[in-house]
Design an enzyme around this catalytic site. Structure first.
Site, PDB file in Angstrom:
ATOM      1  N   TRP A  25       0.852  -1.184   0.000  1.00 61.01           N
ATOM      2  CA  TRP A  25       0.000   0.000   0.000  1.00 61.01           C
ATOM      3  C   TRP A  25       0.889   1.236   0.000  1.00 61.01           C
ATOM      4  O   TRP A  25       1.851   1.297   0.757  1.00 61.01           O
ATOM      5  CB  TRP A  25      -0.905  -0.012   1.230  1.00 61.01           C
ATOM      6  CG  TRP A  25      -2.048   0.940   1.116  1.00 61.01           C
ATOM      7  CD1 TRP A  25      -2.126   2.180   1.669  1.00 61.01           C
ATOM      8  CD2 TRP A  25      -3.254   0.744   0.380  1.00 61.01           C
ATOM      9  NE1 TRP A  25      -3.304   2.771   1.334  1.00 61.01           N
ATOM     10  CE2 TRP A  25      -4.038   1.899   0.535  1.00 61.01           C
ATOM     11  CE3 TRP A  25      -3.752  -0.302  -0.399  1.00 61.01           C
ATOM     12  CZ2 TRP A  25      -5.284   2.054  -0.047  1.00 61.01           C
ATOM     13  CZ3 TRP A  25      -4.991  -0.153  -0.967  1.00 61.01           C
ATOM     14  CH2 TRP A  25      -5.745   1.008  -0.802  1.00 61.01           C
ATOM     15  N   GLU A  61      -0.553  -5.808   8.090  1.00 59.24           N
ATOM     16  CA  GLU A  61       0.032  -7.138   7.874  1.00 59.24           C
ATOM     17  C   GLU A  61       1.527  -7.191   8.182  1.00 59.24           C
ATOM     18  O   GLU A  61       2.118  -8.275   8.224  1.00 59.24           O
ATOM     19  CB  GLU A  61      -0.237  -7.590   6.444  1.00 59.24           C
ATOM     20  CG  GLU A  61      -1.700  -7.857   6.139  1.00 59.24           C
ATOM     21  CD  GLU A  61      -2.541  -6.603   5.900  1.00 59.24           C
ATOM     22  OE1 GLU A  61      -3.756  -6.659   6.143  1.00 59.24           O
ATOM     23  OE2 GLU A  61      -1.972  -5.557   5.489  1.00 59.24           O
ATOM     24  N   VAL A  84       1.389   5.100   6.027  1.00 56.82           N
ATOM     25  CA  VAL A  84      -0.026   5.325   6.285  1.00 56.82           C
ATOM     26  C   VAL A  84      -0.264   6.832   6.194  1.00 56.82           C
ATOM     27  O   VAL A  84       0.339   7.606   6.936  1.00 56.82           O
ATOM     28  CB  VAL A  84      -0.435   4.791   7.673  1.00 56.82           C
ATOM     29  CG1 VAL A  84      -1.940   4.896   7.856  1.00 56.82           C
ATOM     30  CG2 VAL A  84       0.042   3.357   7.865  1.00 56.82           C
ATOM     31  N   ILE A  85      -1.113   7.212   5.252  1.00 56.94           N
ATOM     32  CA  ILE A  85      -1.413   8.627   5.024  1.00 56.94           C
ATOM     33  C   ILE A  85      -2.810   8.917   5.562  1.00 56.94           C
ATOM     34  O   ILE A  85      -3.770   8.233   5.221  1.00 56.94           O
ATOM     35  CB  ILE A  85      -1.309   8.982   3.532  1.00 56.94           C
ATOM     36  CG1 ILE A  85       0.111   8.699   3.014  1.00 56.94           C
ATOM     37  CG2 ILE A  85      -1.694  10.447   3.303  1.00 56.94           C
ATOM     38  CD1 ILE A  85       0.282   8.848   1.516  1.00 56.94           C
ATOM     39  N   ASP A  88      -9.867  10.977   5.662  1.00 52.76           N
ATOM     40  CA  ASP A  88     -10.999  11.647   6.288  1.00 52.76           C
ATOM     41  C   ASP A  88     -11.728  10.788   7.314  1.00 52.76           C
ATOM     42  O   ASP A  88     -12.726  11.225   7.892  1.00 52.76           O
ATOM     43  CB  ASP A  88     -12.003  12.081   5.209  1.00 52.76           C
ATOM     44  CG  ASP A  88     -11.413  13.126   4.280  1.00 52.76           C
ATOM     45  OD1 ASP A  88     -10.580  13.928   4.745  1.00 52.76           O
ATOM     46  OD2 ASP A  88     -11.789  13.137   3.086  1.00 52.76           O
ATOM     47  N   THR A  89     -11.254   9.562   7.532  1.00 52.40           N
ATOM     48  CA  THR A  89     -11.925   8.664   8.463  1.00 52.40           C
ATOM     49  C   THR A  89     -10.945   8.244   9.561  1.00 52.40           C
ATOM     50  O   THR A  89      -9.741   8.428   9.431  1.00 52.40           O
ATOM     51  CB  THR A  89     -12.424   7.398   7.730  1.00 52.40           C
ATOM     52  OG1 THR A  89     -11.287   6.623   7.317  1.00 52.40           O
ATOM     53  CG2 THR A  89     -13.285   7.750   6.524  1.00 52.40           C
ATOM     54  N   HIS A  91      -9.879   5.434  10.136  1.00 56.21           N
ATOM     55  CA  HIS A  91      -9.102   4.264   9.712  1.00 56.21           C
ATOM     56  C   HIS A  91      -7.606   4.485   9.932  1.00 56.21           C
ATOM     57  O   HIS A  91      -6.899   3.572  10.375  1.00 56.21           O
ATOM     58  CB  HIS A  91      -9.389   3.971   8.232  1.00 56.21           C
ATOM     59  CG  HIS A  91      -8.680   2.765   7.709  1.00 56.21           C
ATOM     60  ND1 HIS A  91      -9.038   1.484   8.068  1.00 56.21           N
ATOM     61  CD2 HIS A  91      -7.630   2.641   6.862  1.00 56.21           C
ATOM     62  CE1 HIS A  91      -8.234   0.624   7.454  1.00 56.21           C
ATOM     63  NE2 HIS A  91      -7.376   1.297   6.721  1.00 56.21           N
TER      64      HIS A  91
END
Length: 159
Positions: A25, A61, A84-85, A88-89, A91
């Protein structure tokens, strides 16, 4: 007189093996970080047989991959690399918390260091800045940290 020395050259570690787990990702960021880490290891005496890279789908993972790599008993350190960017949530918060807690747990429970090379940033530019931009190269820093921690681990084992 201080017993602490200023930052110096990396220690030489012989017969060491390092595994790198890389999240796919945001791979335009993570693969650049991994390339910097691998090059740094090669520049410091490691060869293709002593550096192994595995990819996983995302940052969550990474903990599983690091755990499996540790279980093999074949490595002196594991580096986890992800990006990890913030969106808006919430997450972002859950992913960051999961990987941070996972790596912390592995470091507390295992006999080899797990190096945290996961960028947790507000936007893509901040990630790019940490991939050779004005905020340095966090992949290179992770590899340097792995080398130093192997030396620390071995020194403590010799006490």
């Amino acid at each position: 007189m201080s017993t602490f020395a200023p930052k110096s050259a990396l220690p030489k570690v012989k017969d060491a093996r390092i595994a790198i787990a890389v999240a796919e990702w945001n791979q335009h960021i993570t693969f650049a970080l991994a390339e910097g880490a691998v090059k740094t290891l090669y520049d410091n005496g490691f060869d293709e047989d002593s550096v192994k890279v595995v990819t996983v789908p995302g940052a969550v993972e990474l903990t599983f991959a690091a755990s499996k790599l540790i279980e093999t008993g074949n490595f002196d350190a594991v580096i986890v690399i992800g990006c990890v960017i913030k969106g808006d949530t919430p997450h972002f918060d859950y992913v960051c918390q999961s990987v941070t807690q996972g790596v912390t747990s592995l470091n507390a429970d295992c006999d080899i260091p797990v190096i945290f090379g996961v960028l947790t940033v507000n936007n893509e530019q901040q990630a790019l800045d940490r991939t050779g931009g004005n905020a340095g190269h966090k992949g290179i820093e992770a590899a340097e940290t792995a080398i130093k921690m192997i030396a620390v681990n071995r020194a403590i084992d010799d006490l």
